[in-house]
Design a protein around this motif. Structure first.
Motif, PDB file in Angstrom:
ATOM      1  N   SER A 104     -14.060 -42.856 -25.027  1.00 35.98           N
ATOM      2  CA  SER A 104     -13.101 -42.003 -24.357  1.00 35.98           C
ATOM      3  C   SER A 104     -12.047 -42.860 -23.677  1.00 35.98           C
ATOM      4  O   SER A 104     -12.089 -44.087 -23.742  1.00 35.98           O
ATOM      5  CB  SER A 104     -13.821 -41.118 -23.333  1.00 35.98           C
ATOM      6  N   CYS A 105     -11.136 -42.199 -23.023  1.00 34.95           N
ATOM      7  CA  CYS A 105     -10.052 -42.872 -22.306  1.00 34.95           C
ATOM      8  C   CYS A 105     -10.620 -43.549 -21.074  1.00 34.95           C
ATOM      9  O   CYS A 105     -11.545 -43.026 -20.467  1.00 34.95           O
ATOM     10  CB  CYS A 105      -8.998 -41.868 -21.858  1.00 34.95           C
ATOM     11  N   PRO A 106     -10.068 -44.572 -20.627  1.00 33.67           N
ATOM     12  CA  PRO A 106      -9.189 -45.537 -21.294  1.00 33.67           C
ATOM     13  C   PRO A 106     -10.005 -46.685 -21.879  1.00 33.67           C
ATOM     14  O   PRO A 106     -10.224 -47.694 -21.220  1.00 33.67           O
ATOM     15  CB  PRO A 106      -8.266 -46.014 -20.174  1.00 33.67           C
TER      16      PRO A 106
ATOM     17  N   GLY B 227      -9.476 -37.528 -23.162  1.00 34.31           N
ATOM     18  CA  GLY B 227      -8.079 -37.144 -23.274  1.00 34.31           C
ATOM     19  C   GLY B 227      -7.342 -36.966 -21.959  1.00 34.31           C
ATOM     20  O   GLY B 227      -6.214 -36.495 -21.946  1.00 34.31           O
TER      21      GLY B 227
ATOM     22  N   GLY C 195      -7.229 -39.587 -19.376  1.00 35.87           N
ATOM     23  CA  GLY C 195      -7.111 -40.860 -18.683  1.00 35.87           C
ATOM     24  C   GLY C 195      -8.337 -41.279 -17.898  1.00 35.87           C
ATOM     25  O   GLY C 195      -8.222 -42.005 -16.926  1.00 35.87           O
TER      26      GLY C 195
END
Length: 181
Positions: free
Chosen positions: A36-38, A130, A132
């Motif tokens: 996942s982010c980041p 999605g 951050g």
């Protein structure tokens, strides 16, 4: 109610290796293992307390210093797991409460505290994907219950310092509520 273990890694490769160690160590159910982010990797699993603790310890050990955060929550409210899977379907739109956090573990703790504190339905628990690396929980119910749930969620000791924002919307427009489902 389930016991869950959650691990957040700074390395995707080490996270995948830890997922294997977690599953091999004890009888646990892998709920998800994903990047996942980041550029982080998240691992969520459930089982009885002893199995989850053993698997959590194995995951931390195998990650060789790449663990950002981890937690074990015993007696997790069943609404939290449904919301993580995006399978929560509230029957009607009431007031909306939104709690936003800088960390995934804070959101899980807060959502669990919120649904245990008041008669509310957890609509969604978005964990970093999605957005951050942030996380948020959305719940609904009558205004008083949502207000109490949000207050308890953001006051949970485990979410202290990680709260970005929280709101209670007393009478949301139906299209706003529907966009969340």
């Amino acid at each position: 109610m389930k016991c869950i273990g959650f691990l957040e890694f700074s390395s995707i490769a080490r996270g995948i290796e830890a997922a294997d160690a977690v599953c091999k160590t004890a009888e646990v159910e892998l709920i998800f293992a994903r990047a996942s982010c980041p550029g982080k990797f998240f691992l969520l699993f459930s089982g009885d307390v002893a199995a989850v603790q053993s698997s959590l310890d194995a995951g931390v050990a195998s990650a060789q210093g790449h663990v950002v955060d981890h937690c074990l929550i015993a007696r997790l409210h069943e609404q939290v797991v449904r919301a993580i899977h995006l399978t929560a379907e509230p029957q009607q739109c009431g007031a909306l409460g939104v709690m936003e956090f800088y960390s995934v573990t804070a959101a899980i703790y807060a959502a669990d505290a919120a649904v245990k504190a008041a008669n509310v339905a957890l609509v969604e628990l978005r964990l970093a994907a999605g957005i951050g690396g942030k996380s948020f929980a959305v719940l609904t119910g009558d205004v008083a219950a949502v207000s109490e749930a949000v207050a308890c969620g953001v006051a949970a000791q485990e979410s202290q310092g990680m709260v970005l924002a929280h709101v209670v919307i007393a009478n949301p427009r139906p299209e706003v509520f529907e966009s969340l489902l």
